[in-house]
Design a protein around this motif. Structure first.
Motif, mmCIF file in Angstrom:
data_model
loop_
_atom_site.group_PDB
_atom_site.id
_atom_site.type_symbol
_atom_site.label_atom_id
_atom_site.label_comp_id
_atom_site.label_asym_id
_atom_site.label_seq_id
_atom_site.Cartn_x
_atom_site.Cartn_y
_atom_site.Cartn_z
ATOM 1 N N ALA A 152 0.809 -1.420 -0.120
ATOM 2 C CA ALA A 152 0.185 -0.063 -0.098
ATOM 3 C C ALA A 152 0.862 0.905 -0.057
ATOM 4 O O ALA A 152 1.710 2.199 0.554
ATOM 5 C CB ALA A 152 -1.163 -0.105 1.251
ATOM 6 N N HIS A 161 -11.279 -5.244 -9.017
ATOM 7 C CA HIS A 161 -9.695 -4.980 -9.030
ATOM 8 C C HIS A 161 -10.090 -3.613 -10.691
ATOM 9 O O HIS A 161 -9.589 -4.663 -12.319
ATOM 10 C CB HIS A 161 -8.683 -5.853 -9.710
ATOM 11 C CG HIS A 161 -9.173 -6.872 -9.697
ATOM 12 N ND1 HIS A 161 -8.381 -6.669 -11.623
ATOM 13 C CD2 HIS A 161 -9.167 -8.085 -10.275
ATOM 14 C CE1 HIS A 161 -9.213 -7.961 -12.117
ATOM 15 N NE2 HIS A 161 -8.904 -8.659 -11.320
ATOM 16 N N TRP A 195 -11.622 3.839 0.002
ATOM 17 C CA TRP A 195 -11.808 3.831 1.062
ATOM 18 C C TRP A 195 -13.792 4.167 0.265
ATOM 19 O O TRP A 195 -13.502 4.643 -0.409
ATOM 20 C CB TRP A 195 -11.657 4.160 1.752
ATOM 21 C CG TRP A 195 -11.848 6.181 1.978
ATOM 22 C CD1 TRP A 195 -12.057 7.205 2.450
ATOM 23 C CD2 TRP A 195 -10.144 6.592 0.928
ATOM 24 N NE1 TRP A 195 -11.578 7.781 2.018
ATOM 25 C CE2 TRP A 195 -10.745 8.321 1.740
ATOM 26 C CE3 TRP A 195 -8.880 6.224 1.446
ATOM 27 C CZ2 TRP A 195 -9.215 8.892 1.604
ATOM 28 C CZ3 TRP A 195 -8.383 7.408 0.649
ATOM 29 C CH2 TRP A 195 -8.191 8.680 1.276
ATOM 30 N N GLN A 243 -7.214 1.367 1.939
ATOM 31 C CA GLN A 243 -7.412 0.555 1.518
ATOM 32 C C GLN A 243 -5.999 0.139 0.070
ATOM 33 O O GLN A 243 -6.575 1.367 -0.220
ATOM 34 C CB GLN A 243 -8.040 -0.221 1.381
ATOM 35 C CG GLN A 243 -9.233 -0.823 1.920
ATOM 36 C CD GLN A 243 -8.477 -1.109 3.954
ATOM 37 O OE1 GLN A 243 -8.316 -3.040 3.257
ATOM 38 N NE2 GLN A 243 -9.097 -1.095 4.787
ATOM 39 N N PRO A 244 -5.041 -0.373 0.244
ATOM 40 C CA PRO A 244 -4.274 -0.088 -1.168
ATOM 41 C C PRO A 244 -5.336 -0.497 -2.477
ATOM 42 O O PRO A 244 -6.024 -2.105 -2.143
ATOM 43 C CB PRO A 244 -3.225 -1.570 -1.174
ATOM 44 C CG PRO A 244 -3.822 -2.149 0.005
ATOM 45 C CD PRO A 244 -4.892 -1.523 1.093
ATOM 46 N N HIS A 280 -14.987 -0.645 3.415
ATOM 47 C CA HIS A 280 -13.987 0.130 4.160
ATOM 48 C C HIS A 280 -14.176 1.303 4.726
ATOM 49 O O HIS A 280 -14.186 1.913 3.825
ATOM 50 C CB HIS A 280 -12.737 -0.354 3.180
ATOM 51 C CG HIS A 280 -12.205 -2.201 3.612
ATOM 52 N ND1 HIS A 280 -11.735 -2.255 4.280
ATOM 53 C CD2 HIS A 280 -12.682 -2.297 2.207
ATOM 54 C CE1 HIS A 280 -12.120 -3.735 3.732
ATOM 55 N NE2 HIS A 280 -11.834 -3.856 3.181
ATOM 56 N N ASN A 295 -10.349 -3.176 -4.485
ATOM 57 C CA ASN A 295 -9.087 -3.121 -4.131
ATOM 58 C C ASN A 295 -9.524 -5.325 -3.955
ATOM 59 O O ASN A 295 -9.091 -6.357 -2.960
ATOM 60 C CB ASN A 295 -9.379 -3.341 -2.271
ATOM 61 C CG ASN A 295 -9.863 -3.561 -1.134
ATOM 62 O OD1 ASN A 295 -11.949 -4.274 -2.451
ATOM 63 N ND2 ASN A 295 -10.704 -3.232 -0.280
ATOM 64 N N TRP A 330 -4.484 4.188 -3.058
ATOM 65 C CA TRP A 330 -5.816 3.991 -2.120
ATOM 66 C C TRP A 330 -7.414 4.181 -2.739
ATOM 67 O O TRP A 330 -7.238 4.864 -3.110
ATOM 68 C CB TRP A 330 -5.138 4.911 -1.074
ATOM 69 C CG TRP A 330 -4.080 5.610 -0.266
ATOM 70 C CD1 TRP A 330 -3.415 4.149 0.800
ATOM 71 C CD2 TRP A 330 -3.138 5.138 -0.681
ATOM 72 N NE1 TRP A 330 -2.074 4.244 1.180
ATOM 73 C CE2 TRP A 330 -1.162 5.024 0.223
ATOM 74 C CE3 TRP A 330 -2.811 6.811 -1.468
ATOM 75 C CZ2 TRP A 330 -0.495 5.572 -0.305
ATOM 76 C CZ3 TRP A 330 -1.516 7.251 -1.653
ATOM 77 C CH2 TRP A 330 -0.593 6.877 -0.955
#
Length: 403
Positions: A16, A94, A22, A42-43, A38, A32, A20
């Motif tokens: 990460a 992704h 979220w 998060q990465p 989330h 992710n 990022w």
């Protein structure tokens, strides 16, 4: 260049360190690899070869589009209307390279609620996704799960695209602005009486003799910024109580450099200082926070509606300074906002139900709060960019060198 061979879609970075996300994630829009919300950064699992190459991210209702500096496109999230452009209607958790464009160089992208658009370096416009309101400009109301070229613009040159919830805006090289899709709130300009949508592009008139630098859209309203920094707004009322179907110049004393639209509010950046306009439930600044900040009131004298001017009064509110830093980049979701300071710090505020503020909870915030990205290396403000979808947020450190 053989982009398909160059892009390794399955190779993704595990760390990460440079991108990022979220917030809402149930359709895979956080990129992710999962399908859940989330509340903390998060990465974002871009392919490793994207490192340092992502130049822009467009956030839609529950999908996103990433554009690289050399014209490649990656999409992820909700695909149930074909808006990801992969030829199916699957959700993808992704970023995935859009193979359709392997022989094109894309220069501009936008994401609506369930539709997507891509402009090429030669001025072509490609669209995919939901077309039920004519927002694909195809002359029908059918969805498309693969990008197709919009025939109306084949003899023209598209330079910018901006999509709202169910409408699309296009800026041409000749300085003309077109709109198509939902028309109920005036968001694509003046229409025939009772016309609810247009499925072919129509010219938006009413601009004065000026050079348009950029266009913006979200929800049911639209905006443009000319090269002098004059802001124009039309569509669902952001200022006053009435919708407007012609571009209206607002805040003539404010030279704006960036604009971000939410569903019921807008952010306007001028000389490193940030202002908000509009009436909205979650983002109205706390009077105790902003009481020391200057306010500016607008009476849009150019309104095309016959109503009492007093009903058109709106307040331009300066967002409190963030640790004395200047704001260099802004973004807005449906009802949340984000900014990046000149020191590379990221702040969010507004609606937080899905964790889209990245603060570890689902609370709303009335003033900007710093997000702990977790990257210990110093970041340049020129390399950190923030982007918002409906209920999610993405941050990319695009200044990293590619591995």
């Amino acid at each position: 260049m053989e982009k398909a061979a160059a892009v390794e879609e399955e190779e993704q970075e595990e760390g990460a360190a440079w991108a990022w996300s979220w917030g809402a994630g149930t359709d895979g829009q956080l990129g992710n690899g999962g399908f859940q919300d989330h509340h903390l950064p998060q990465p974002l699992l871009f392919p490793l070869r994207c490192r340092g190459r992502v130049s822009f991210v467009a956030g839609g209702g529950a999908h996103a589009i990433a554009l690289t500096g050399d014209g490649e496109v990656f999409t992820w999230g909700r695909g149930t209307h074909g808006q990801l452009g992969h030829g199916d209607m699957e959700n993808i958790p992704h970023p995935k390279f859009v193979k359709f464009f392997e022989n094109y160089s894309i220069t501009c992208v936008s994401a609506g609620w369930n539709h997507s658009g891509f402009a090429t370096d030669s001025g072509q416009l490609f669209m995919c996704g939901d077309g039920s309101f004519g927002q694909l400009g195809a002359g029908d109301n059918h969805p498309r799960n693969l990008p197709f070229e919009v025939a109306y613009f084949t003899t023209k040159h598209v330079v910018r695209v901006a999509f709202g919830m169910r409408h699309s805006l296009v800026l041409l090289k000749d300085n003309s602005v077109y709109g198509f899709g939902s028309a109920r709130r005036g968001q694509i300009g003046r229409c025939a009486r009772n016309q609810k949508f247009y499925n072919v592009p129509k010219l938006i008139d009413g601009f004065p003799n000026c050079k348009i630098g950029n266009i913006y859209a979200n929800g049911d309203h639209s905006a443009a910024l000319d090269e002098s920094g004059q802001l124009y707004i039309w569509g669902r009322a952001l200022i006053g109580e009435h919708d407007d179907d012609r571009p209206q110049p607002v805040f003539p004393s404010l030279s704006s450099s960036q604009v971000a639209l939410g569903w019921h509010h807008a952010l306007v950046l001028s000389a490193g200082e940030l202002y908000t306009i509009g009436a909205y439930r979650h983002q109205k600044l706390d009077p105790h926070v902003s009481s020391s900040e200057p306010m500016q009131r607008l009476n849009p004298a150019t309104s095309s509606h016959d109503h009492d001017d007093s009903s058109s009064l709106s307040t331009l509110v300066k967002v409190p300074c963030v640790d004395g830093d200047q704001v260099v980049h802004i973004a807005a979701g449906t009802e949340h906002s984000a900014l990046v300071t000149d020191k590379g710090a990221v702040f969010t505020w507004g609606w937080g139900e899905h964790g889209q503020l990245g603060l570890g909870d689902t609370c709303d915030q009335v003033a900007p709060q710093r997000v702990n990205i977790g990257d210990k290396r110093p970041c340049s403000s020129a390399s950190v960019n923030v982007y918002c979808g409906s209920g999610f947020t993405v941050v990319v450190n695009s200044g990293l060198a590619a591995d």
